[in-house]
Design an enzyme around this catalytic site. Structure first.
Site, mmCIF file in Angstrom:
data_model
loop_
_atom_site.group_PDB
_atom_site.id
_atom_site.type_symbol
_atom_site.label_atom_id
_atom_site.label_comp_id
_atom_site.label_asym_id
_atom_site.label_seq_id
_atom_site.Cartn_x
_atom_site.Cartn_y
_atom_site.Cartn_z
ATOM 1 N N ALA A 163 -63.557 4.837 -15.918
ATOM 2 C CA ALA A 163 -64.258 3.646 -16.399
ATOM 3 C C ALA A 163 -63.462 2.433 -15.931
ATOM 4 O O ALA A 163 -62.247 2.514 -15.725
ATOM 5 C CB ALA A 163 -64.361 3.683 -17.910
ATOM 6 N N GLY B 81 -63.223 8.806 -16.711
ATOM 7 C CA GLY B 81 -64.679 8.885 -16.612
ATOM 8 C C GLY B 81 -65.155 9.623 -15.373
ATOM 9 O O GLY B 81 -66.262 10.173 -15.364
ATOM 10 N N GLU C 132 -56.646 8.696 -19.917
ATOM 11 C CA GLU C 132 -56.946 7.599 -20.856
ATOM 12 C C GLU C 132 -55.808 7.339 -21.837
ATOM 13 O O GLU C 132 -55.533 6.210 -22.214
ATOM 14 C CB GLU C 132 -58.233 7.920 -21.642
ATOM 15 C CG GLU C 132 -59.512 7.851 -20.816
ATOM 16 C CD GLU C 132 -59.890 9.178 -20.172
ATOM 17 O OE1 GLU C 132 -59.028 10.080 -20.057
ATOM 18 O OE2 GLU C 132 -61.060 9.309 -19.780
ATOM 19 N N GLU D 251 -65.142 13.132 -16.269
ATOM 20 C CA GLU D 251 -66.213 13.322 -17.267
ATOM 21 C C GLU D 251 -67.603 13.345 -16.619
ATOM 22 O O GLU D 251 -68.466 14.123 -17.034
ATOM 23 C CB GLU D 251 -66.120 12.226 -18.331
ATOM 24 C CG GLU D 251 -64.884 12.400 -19.200
ATOM 25 C CD GLU D 251 -64.628 11.213 -20.106
ATOM 26 O OE1 GLU D 251 -64.440 10.100 -19.582
ATOM 27 O OE2 GLU D 251 -64.632 11.398 -21.330
HETATM 28 N N1 CAA Z 1 -60.758 0.523 -13.248
HETATM 29 C C1 CAA Z 1 -60.711 -0.628 -12.553
HETATM 30 N N2 CAA Z 1 -60.131 -0.742 -11.347
HETATM 31 C C2 CAA Z 1 -59.570 0.365 -10.835
HETATM 32 C C3 CAA Z 1 -59.588 1.603 -11.497
HETATM 33 C C4 CAA Z 1 -60.210 1.654 -12.768
HETATM 34 N N3 CAA Z 1 -60.311 2.799 -13.467
HETATM 35 N N4 CAA Z 1 -58.941 2.504 -10.747
HETATM 36 C C5 CAA Z 1 -58.536 1.857 -9.632
HETATM 37 N N5 CAA Z 1 -58.926 0.561 -9.677
HETATM 38 C C6 CAA Z 1 -58.691 -0.484 -8.684
HETATM 39 C C7 CAA Z 1 -57.245 -0.995 -8.736
HETATM 40 O O1 CAA Z 1 -57.097 -1.975 -9.751
HETATM 41 C C8 CAA Z 1 -57.080 -1.565 -7.346
HETATM 42 O O2 CAA Z 1 -57.715 -2.820 -7.299
HETATM 43 P P1 CAA Z 1 -56.984 -4.056 -6.490
HETATM 44 O O3 CAA Z 1 -56.905 -3.577 -5.073
HETATM 45 O O4 CAA Z 1 -57.926 -5.187 -6.697
HETATM 46 O O5 CAA Z 1 -55.662 -4.224 -7.117
HETATM 47 C C9 CAA Z 1 -57.915 -0.607 -6.487
HETATM 48 O O6 CAA Z 1 -58.824 0.053 -7.383
HETATM 49 C C10 CAA Z 1 -57.082 0.450 -5.792
HETATM 50 O O7 CAA Z 1 -56.321 1.111 -6.798
HETATM 51 P P2 CAA Z 1 -54.735 1.324 -6.685
HETATM 52 O O8 CAA Z 1 -54.110 0.214 -5.921
HETATM 53 O O9 CAA Z 1 -54.211 1.597 -8.054
HETATM 54 O O10 CAA Z 1 -54.702 2.652 -5.785
HETATM 55 P P3 CAA Z 1 -53.586 3.784 -5.779
HETATM 56 O O11 CAA Z 1 -53.903 4.651 -4.610
HETATM 57 O O12 CAA Z 1 -52.214 3.178 -5.856
HETATM 58 O O13 CAA Z 1 -53.797 4.615 -7.130
HETATM 59 C C11 CAA Z 1 -55.126 5.741 -8.810
HETATM 60 C C12 CAA Z 1 -54.984 5.338 -7.313
HETATM 61 C C13 CAA Z 1 -54.042 6.782 -9.153
HETATM 62 C C14 CAA Z 1 -56.505 6.348 -8.982
HETATM 63 C C15 CAA Z 1 -54.930 4.492 -9.689
HETATM 64 O O14 CAA Z 1 -55.812 3.461 -9.208
HETATM 65 C C16 CAA Z 1 -55.245 4.713 -11.134
HETATM 66 O O15 CAA Z 1 -54.425 5.246 -11.855
HETATM 67 N N6 CAA Z 1 -56.442 4.278 -11.607
HETATM 68 C C17 CAA Z 1 -56.812 4.310 -12.986
HETATM 69 C C18 CAA Z 1 -57.150 5.733 -13.439
HETATM 70 C C19 CAA Z 1 -57.473 5.749 -14.907
HETATM 71 O O16 CAA Z 1 -56.667 5.446 -15.752
HETATM 72 N N7 CAA Z 1 -58.728 6.118 -15.222
HETATM 73 C C20 CAA Z 1 -59.193 6.209 -16.576
HETATM 74 C C21 CAA Z 1 -59.878 4.947 -16.974
HETATM 75 S S1 CAA Z 1 -60.319 4.890 -18.689
HETATM 76 C C22 CAA Z 1 -61.730 5.849 -18.807
HETATM 77 O O17 CAA Z 1 -62.197 6.438 -17.866
HETATM 78 C C23 CAA Z 1 -62.372 5.840 -20.189
HETATM 79 C C24 CAA Z 1 -63.410 6.856 -20.406
HETATM 80 O O18 CAA Z 1 -63.163 8.015 -20.611
HETATM 81 C C25 CAA Z 1 -64.819 6.470 -20.425
#
Ligand code: CAA
Length: 260
Positions: free
Chosen positions: A66, A111, A134, A114
């Site tokens: 998400a 998500g 999360e 999921e």
């Molecule tokens: N939401 C918003 N933006 C996201 C995102 C997310 N879940 N995941 C990645 N992005 C964005 C980053 O902010 C970044 O944007 P900018 O270039 O503008 O800074 C871009 O995508 C590239 O990401 P990274 O620079 O972080 O890329 P990376 O290769 O270094 O890492 C990753 C990749 C490990 C997937 C890392 O991006 C990450 O950890 N993402 C978040 C994963 C996460 O926590 N997901 C769970 C979200 S909560 C949820 O899903 C709730 C639910 O159950 C409904």
């Protein structure tokens, strides 16, 4: 509805929905989820669509979760609305009377995992990464992870992933039964479409009854679930496809199914 965050195409009875925000690793904001709901509803209703494939654009992510930027400052009421939208969408995909396959082409976190769990099957590229991280950002899975993951891989491994927030690769996901098949990244879509085509040619009513019996029988007591299966199986004898399938078997030829 005009789609800004997904691509939607239908070819030979196979619908492909591609999450298309590669710069944000296809993170799901509420607009993207609303588009998914709209497109998946079209798939559900259109009898010409036999199979649904979900995938992500770019070579890095299926869906990285998400959208954290959108969620950062929301209220409890807004959070509930976002989670309800996700649940409505994913339950609809899970229960639609035709098969769905998640073609997981990279990060499927939070998500993303999921969404894949709501599909009937998960095919993964070798570079796919799954997880429910999360907890690391102060919330818990909100689109069914705490419910569907333990049902698929068992309580212990689900708790390891959800409480620990760790990530697993495609091979590990395969070992725990989260993923059905693993392919080299370059052949993931081709192999997924090949399998989808096989499903698309099957007798549609029997496919629908099989999915229905599994979905709605799973949480019932065994006697009730078996009764449900008997009824679903018996209903198949009302179709022309059943007659054709058995006749073709007896005549030692390939069946031609019409979906009737
Ligand atoms: N939401 C918003 N933006 C996201 C995102 C997310 N879940 N995941 C990645 N992005 C964005 C980053 O902010 C970044 O944007 P900018 O270039 O503008 O800074 C871009 O995508 C590239 O990401 P990274 O620079 O972080 O890329 P990376 O290769 O270094 O890492 C990753 C990749 C490990 C997937 C890392 O991006 C990450 O950890 N993402 C978040 C994963 C996460 O926590 N997901 C769970 C979200 S909560 C949820 O899903 C709730 C639910 O159950 C409904």
């Amino acid at each position: 509805m005009e789609y800004k965050n997904i691509l939607f195409k239908v070819d030979e009875g196979i619908a492909i929905i591609t999450f298309n925000r590669p710069k944000a690793l296809n993170a799901m904001n509420s607009e993207t989820m609303a588009e998914l709901l709209d497109a998946a509803t079209l798939c559900k209703k259109d009898d010409n669509i036999k199979v649904l494939i979900l995938t992500g654009s770019g070579d890095k992510a299926f869906v990285a979760g998400a959208d954290i930027a959108q969620m950062q400052n929301i209220t409890v009421a807004e959070g509930l609305k976002f989670m309800e939208l996700g649940h409505e969408t994913l339950r609809m995909i899970e229960t639609m009377p035709k098969p769905s396959i998640a073609a997981v082409n990279g990060f499927a976190l939070g998500g993303g995992t999921e969404i894949s769990l709501a599909c009937d099957m998960r095919f993964a590229a070798e570079n796919a990464v799954f997880g429910q991280p999360e907890i690391l950002i102060g919330i818990i899975p909100g689109w069914g992870g705490t419910q569907r993951l333990p049902r698929l891989v068992g309580m212990g491994i689900a708790k390891e992933l959800i409480l620990g927030g760790g990530q697993i690769n495609a091979q590990r996901a395969y070992e725990i039964g989260l993923v059905n098949k693993v392919f080299p990244p370059a052949s993931l879509m081709e192999e997924t479409k090949k399998f989808a085509k096989k499903l698309a040619f099957l007798p549609a009513f029997a496919v629908k009854m099989a999915k229905y019996s599994i979905n709605y029988g799973y949480d019932l007591a065994l006697d009730n679930a078996n009764r449900l299966e008997m009824e679903c199986c018996a209903q198949c004898f009302s179709t022309q496809d059943q007659k054709e399938g058995m006749k073709a078997f007896i005549e030692k030829r390939k069946p031609t199914y019409t979906g009737k």
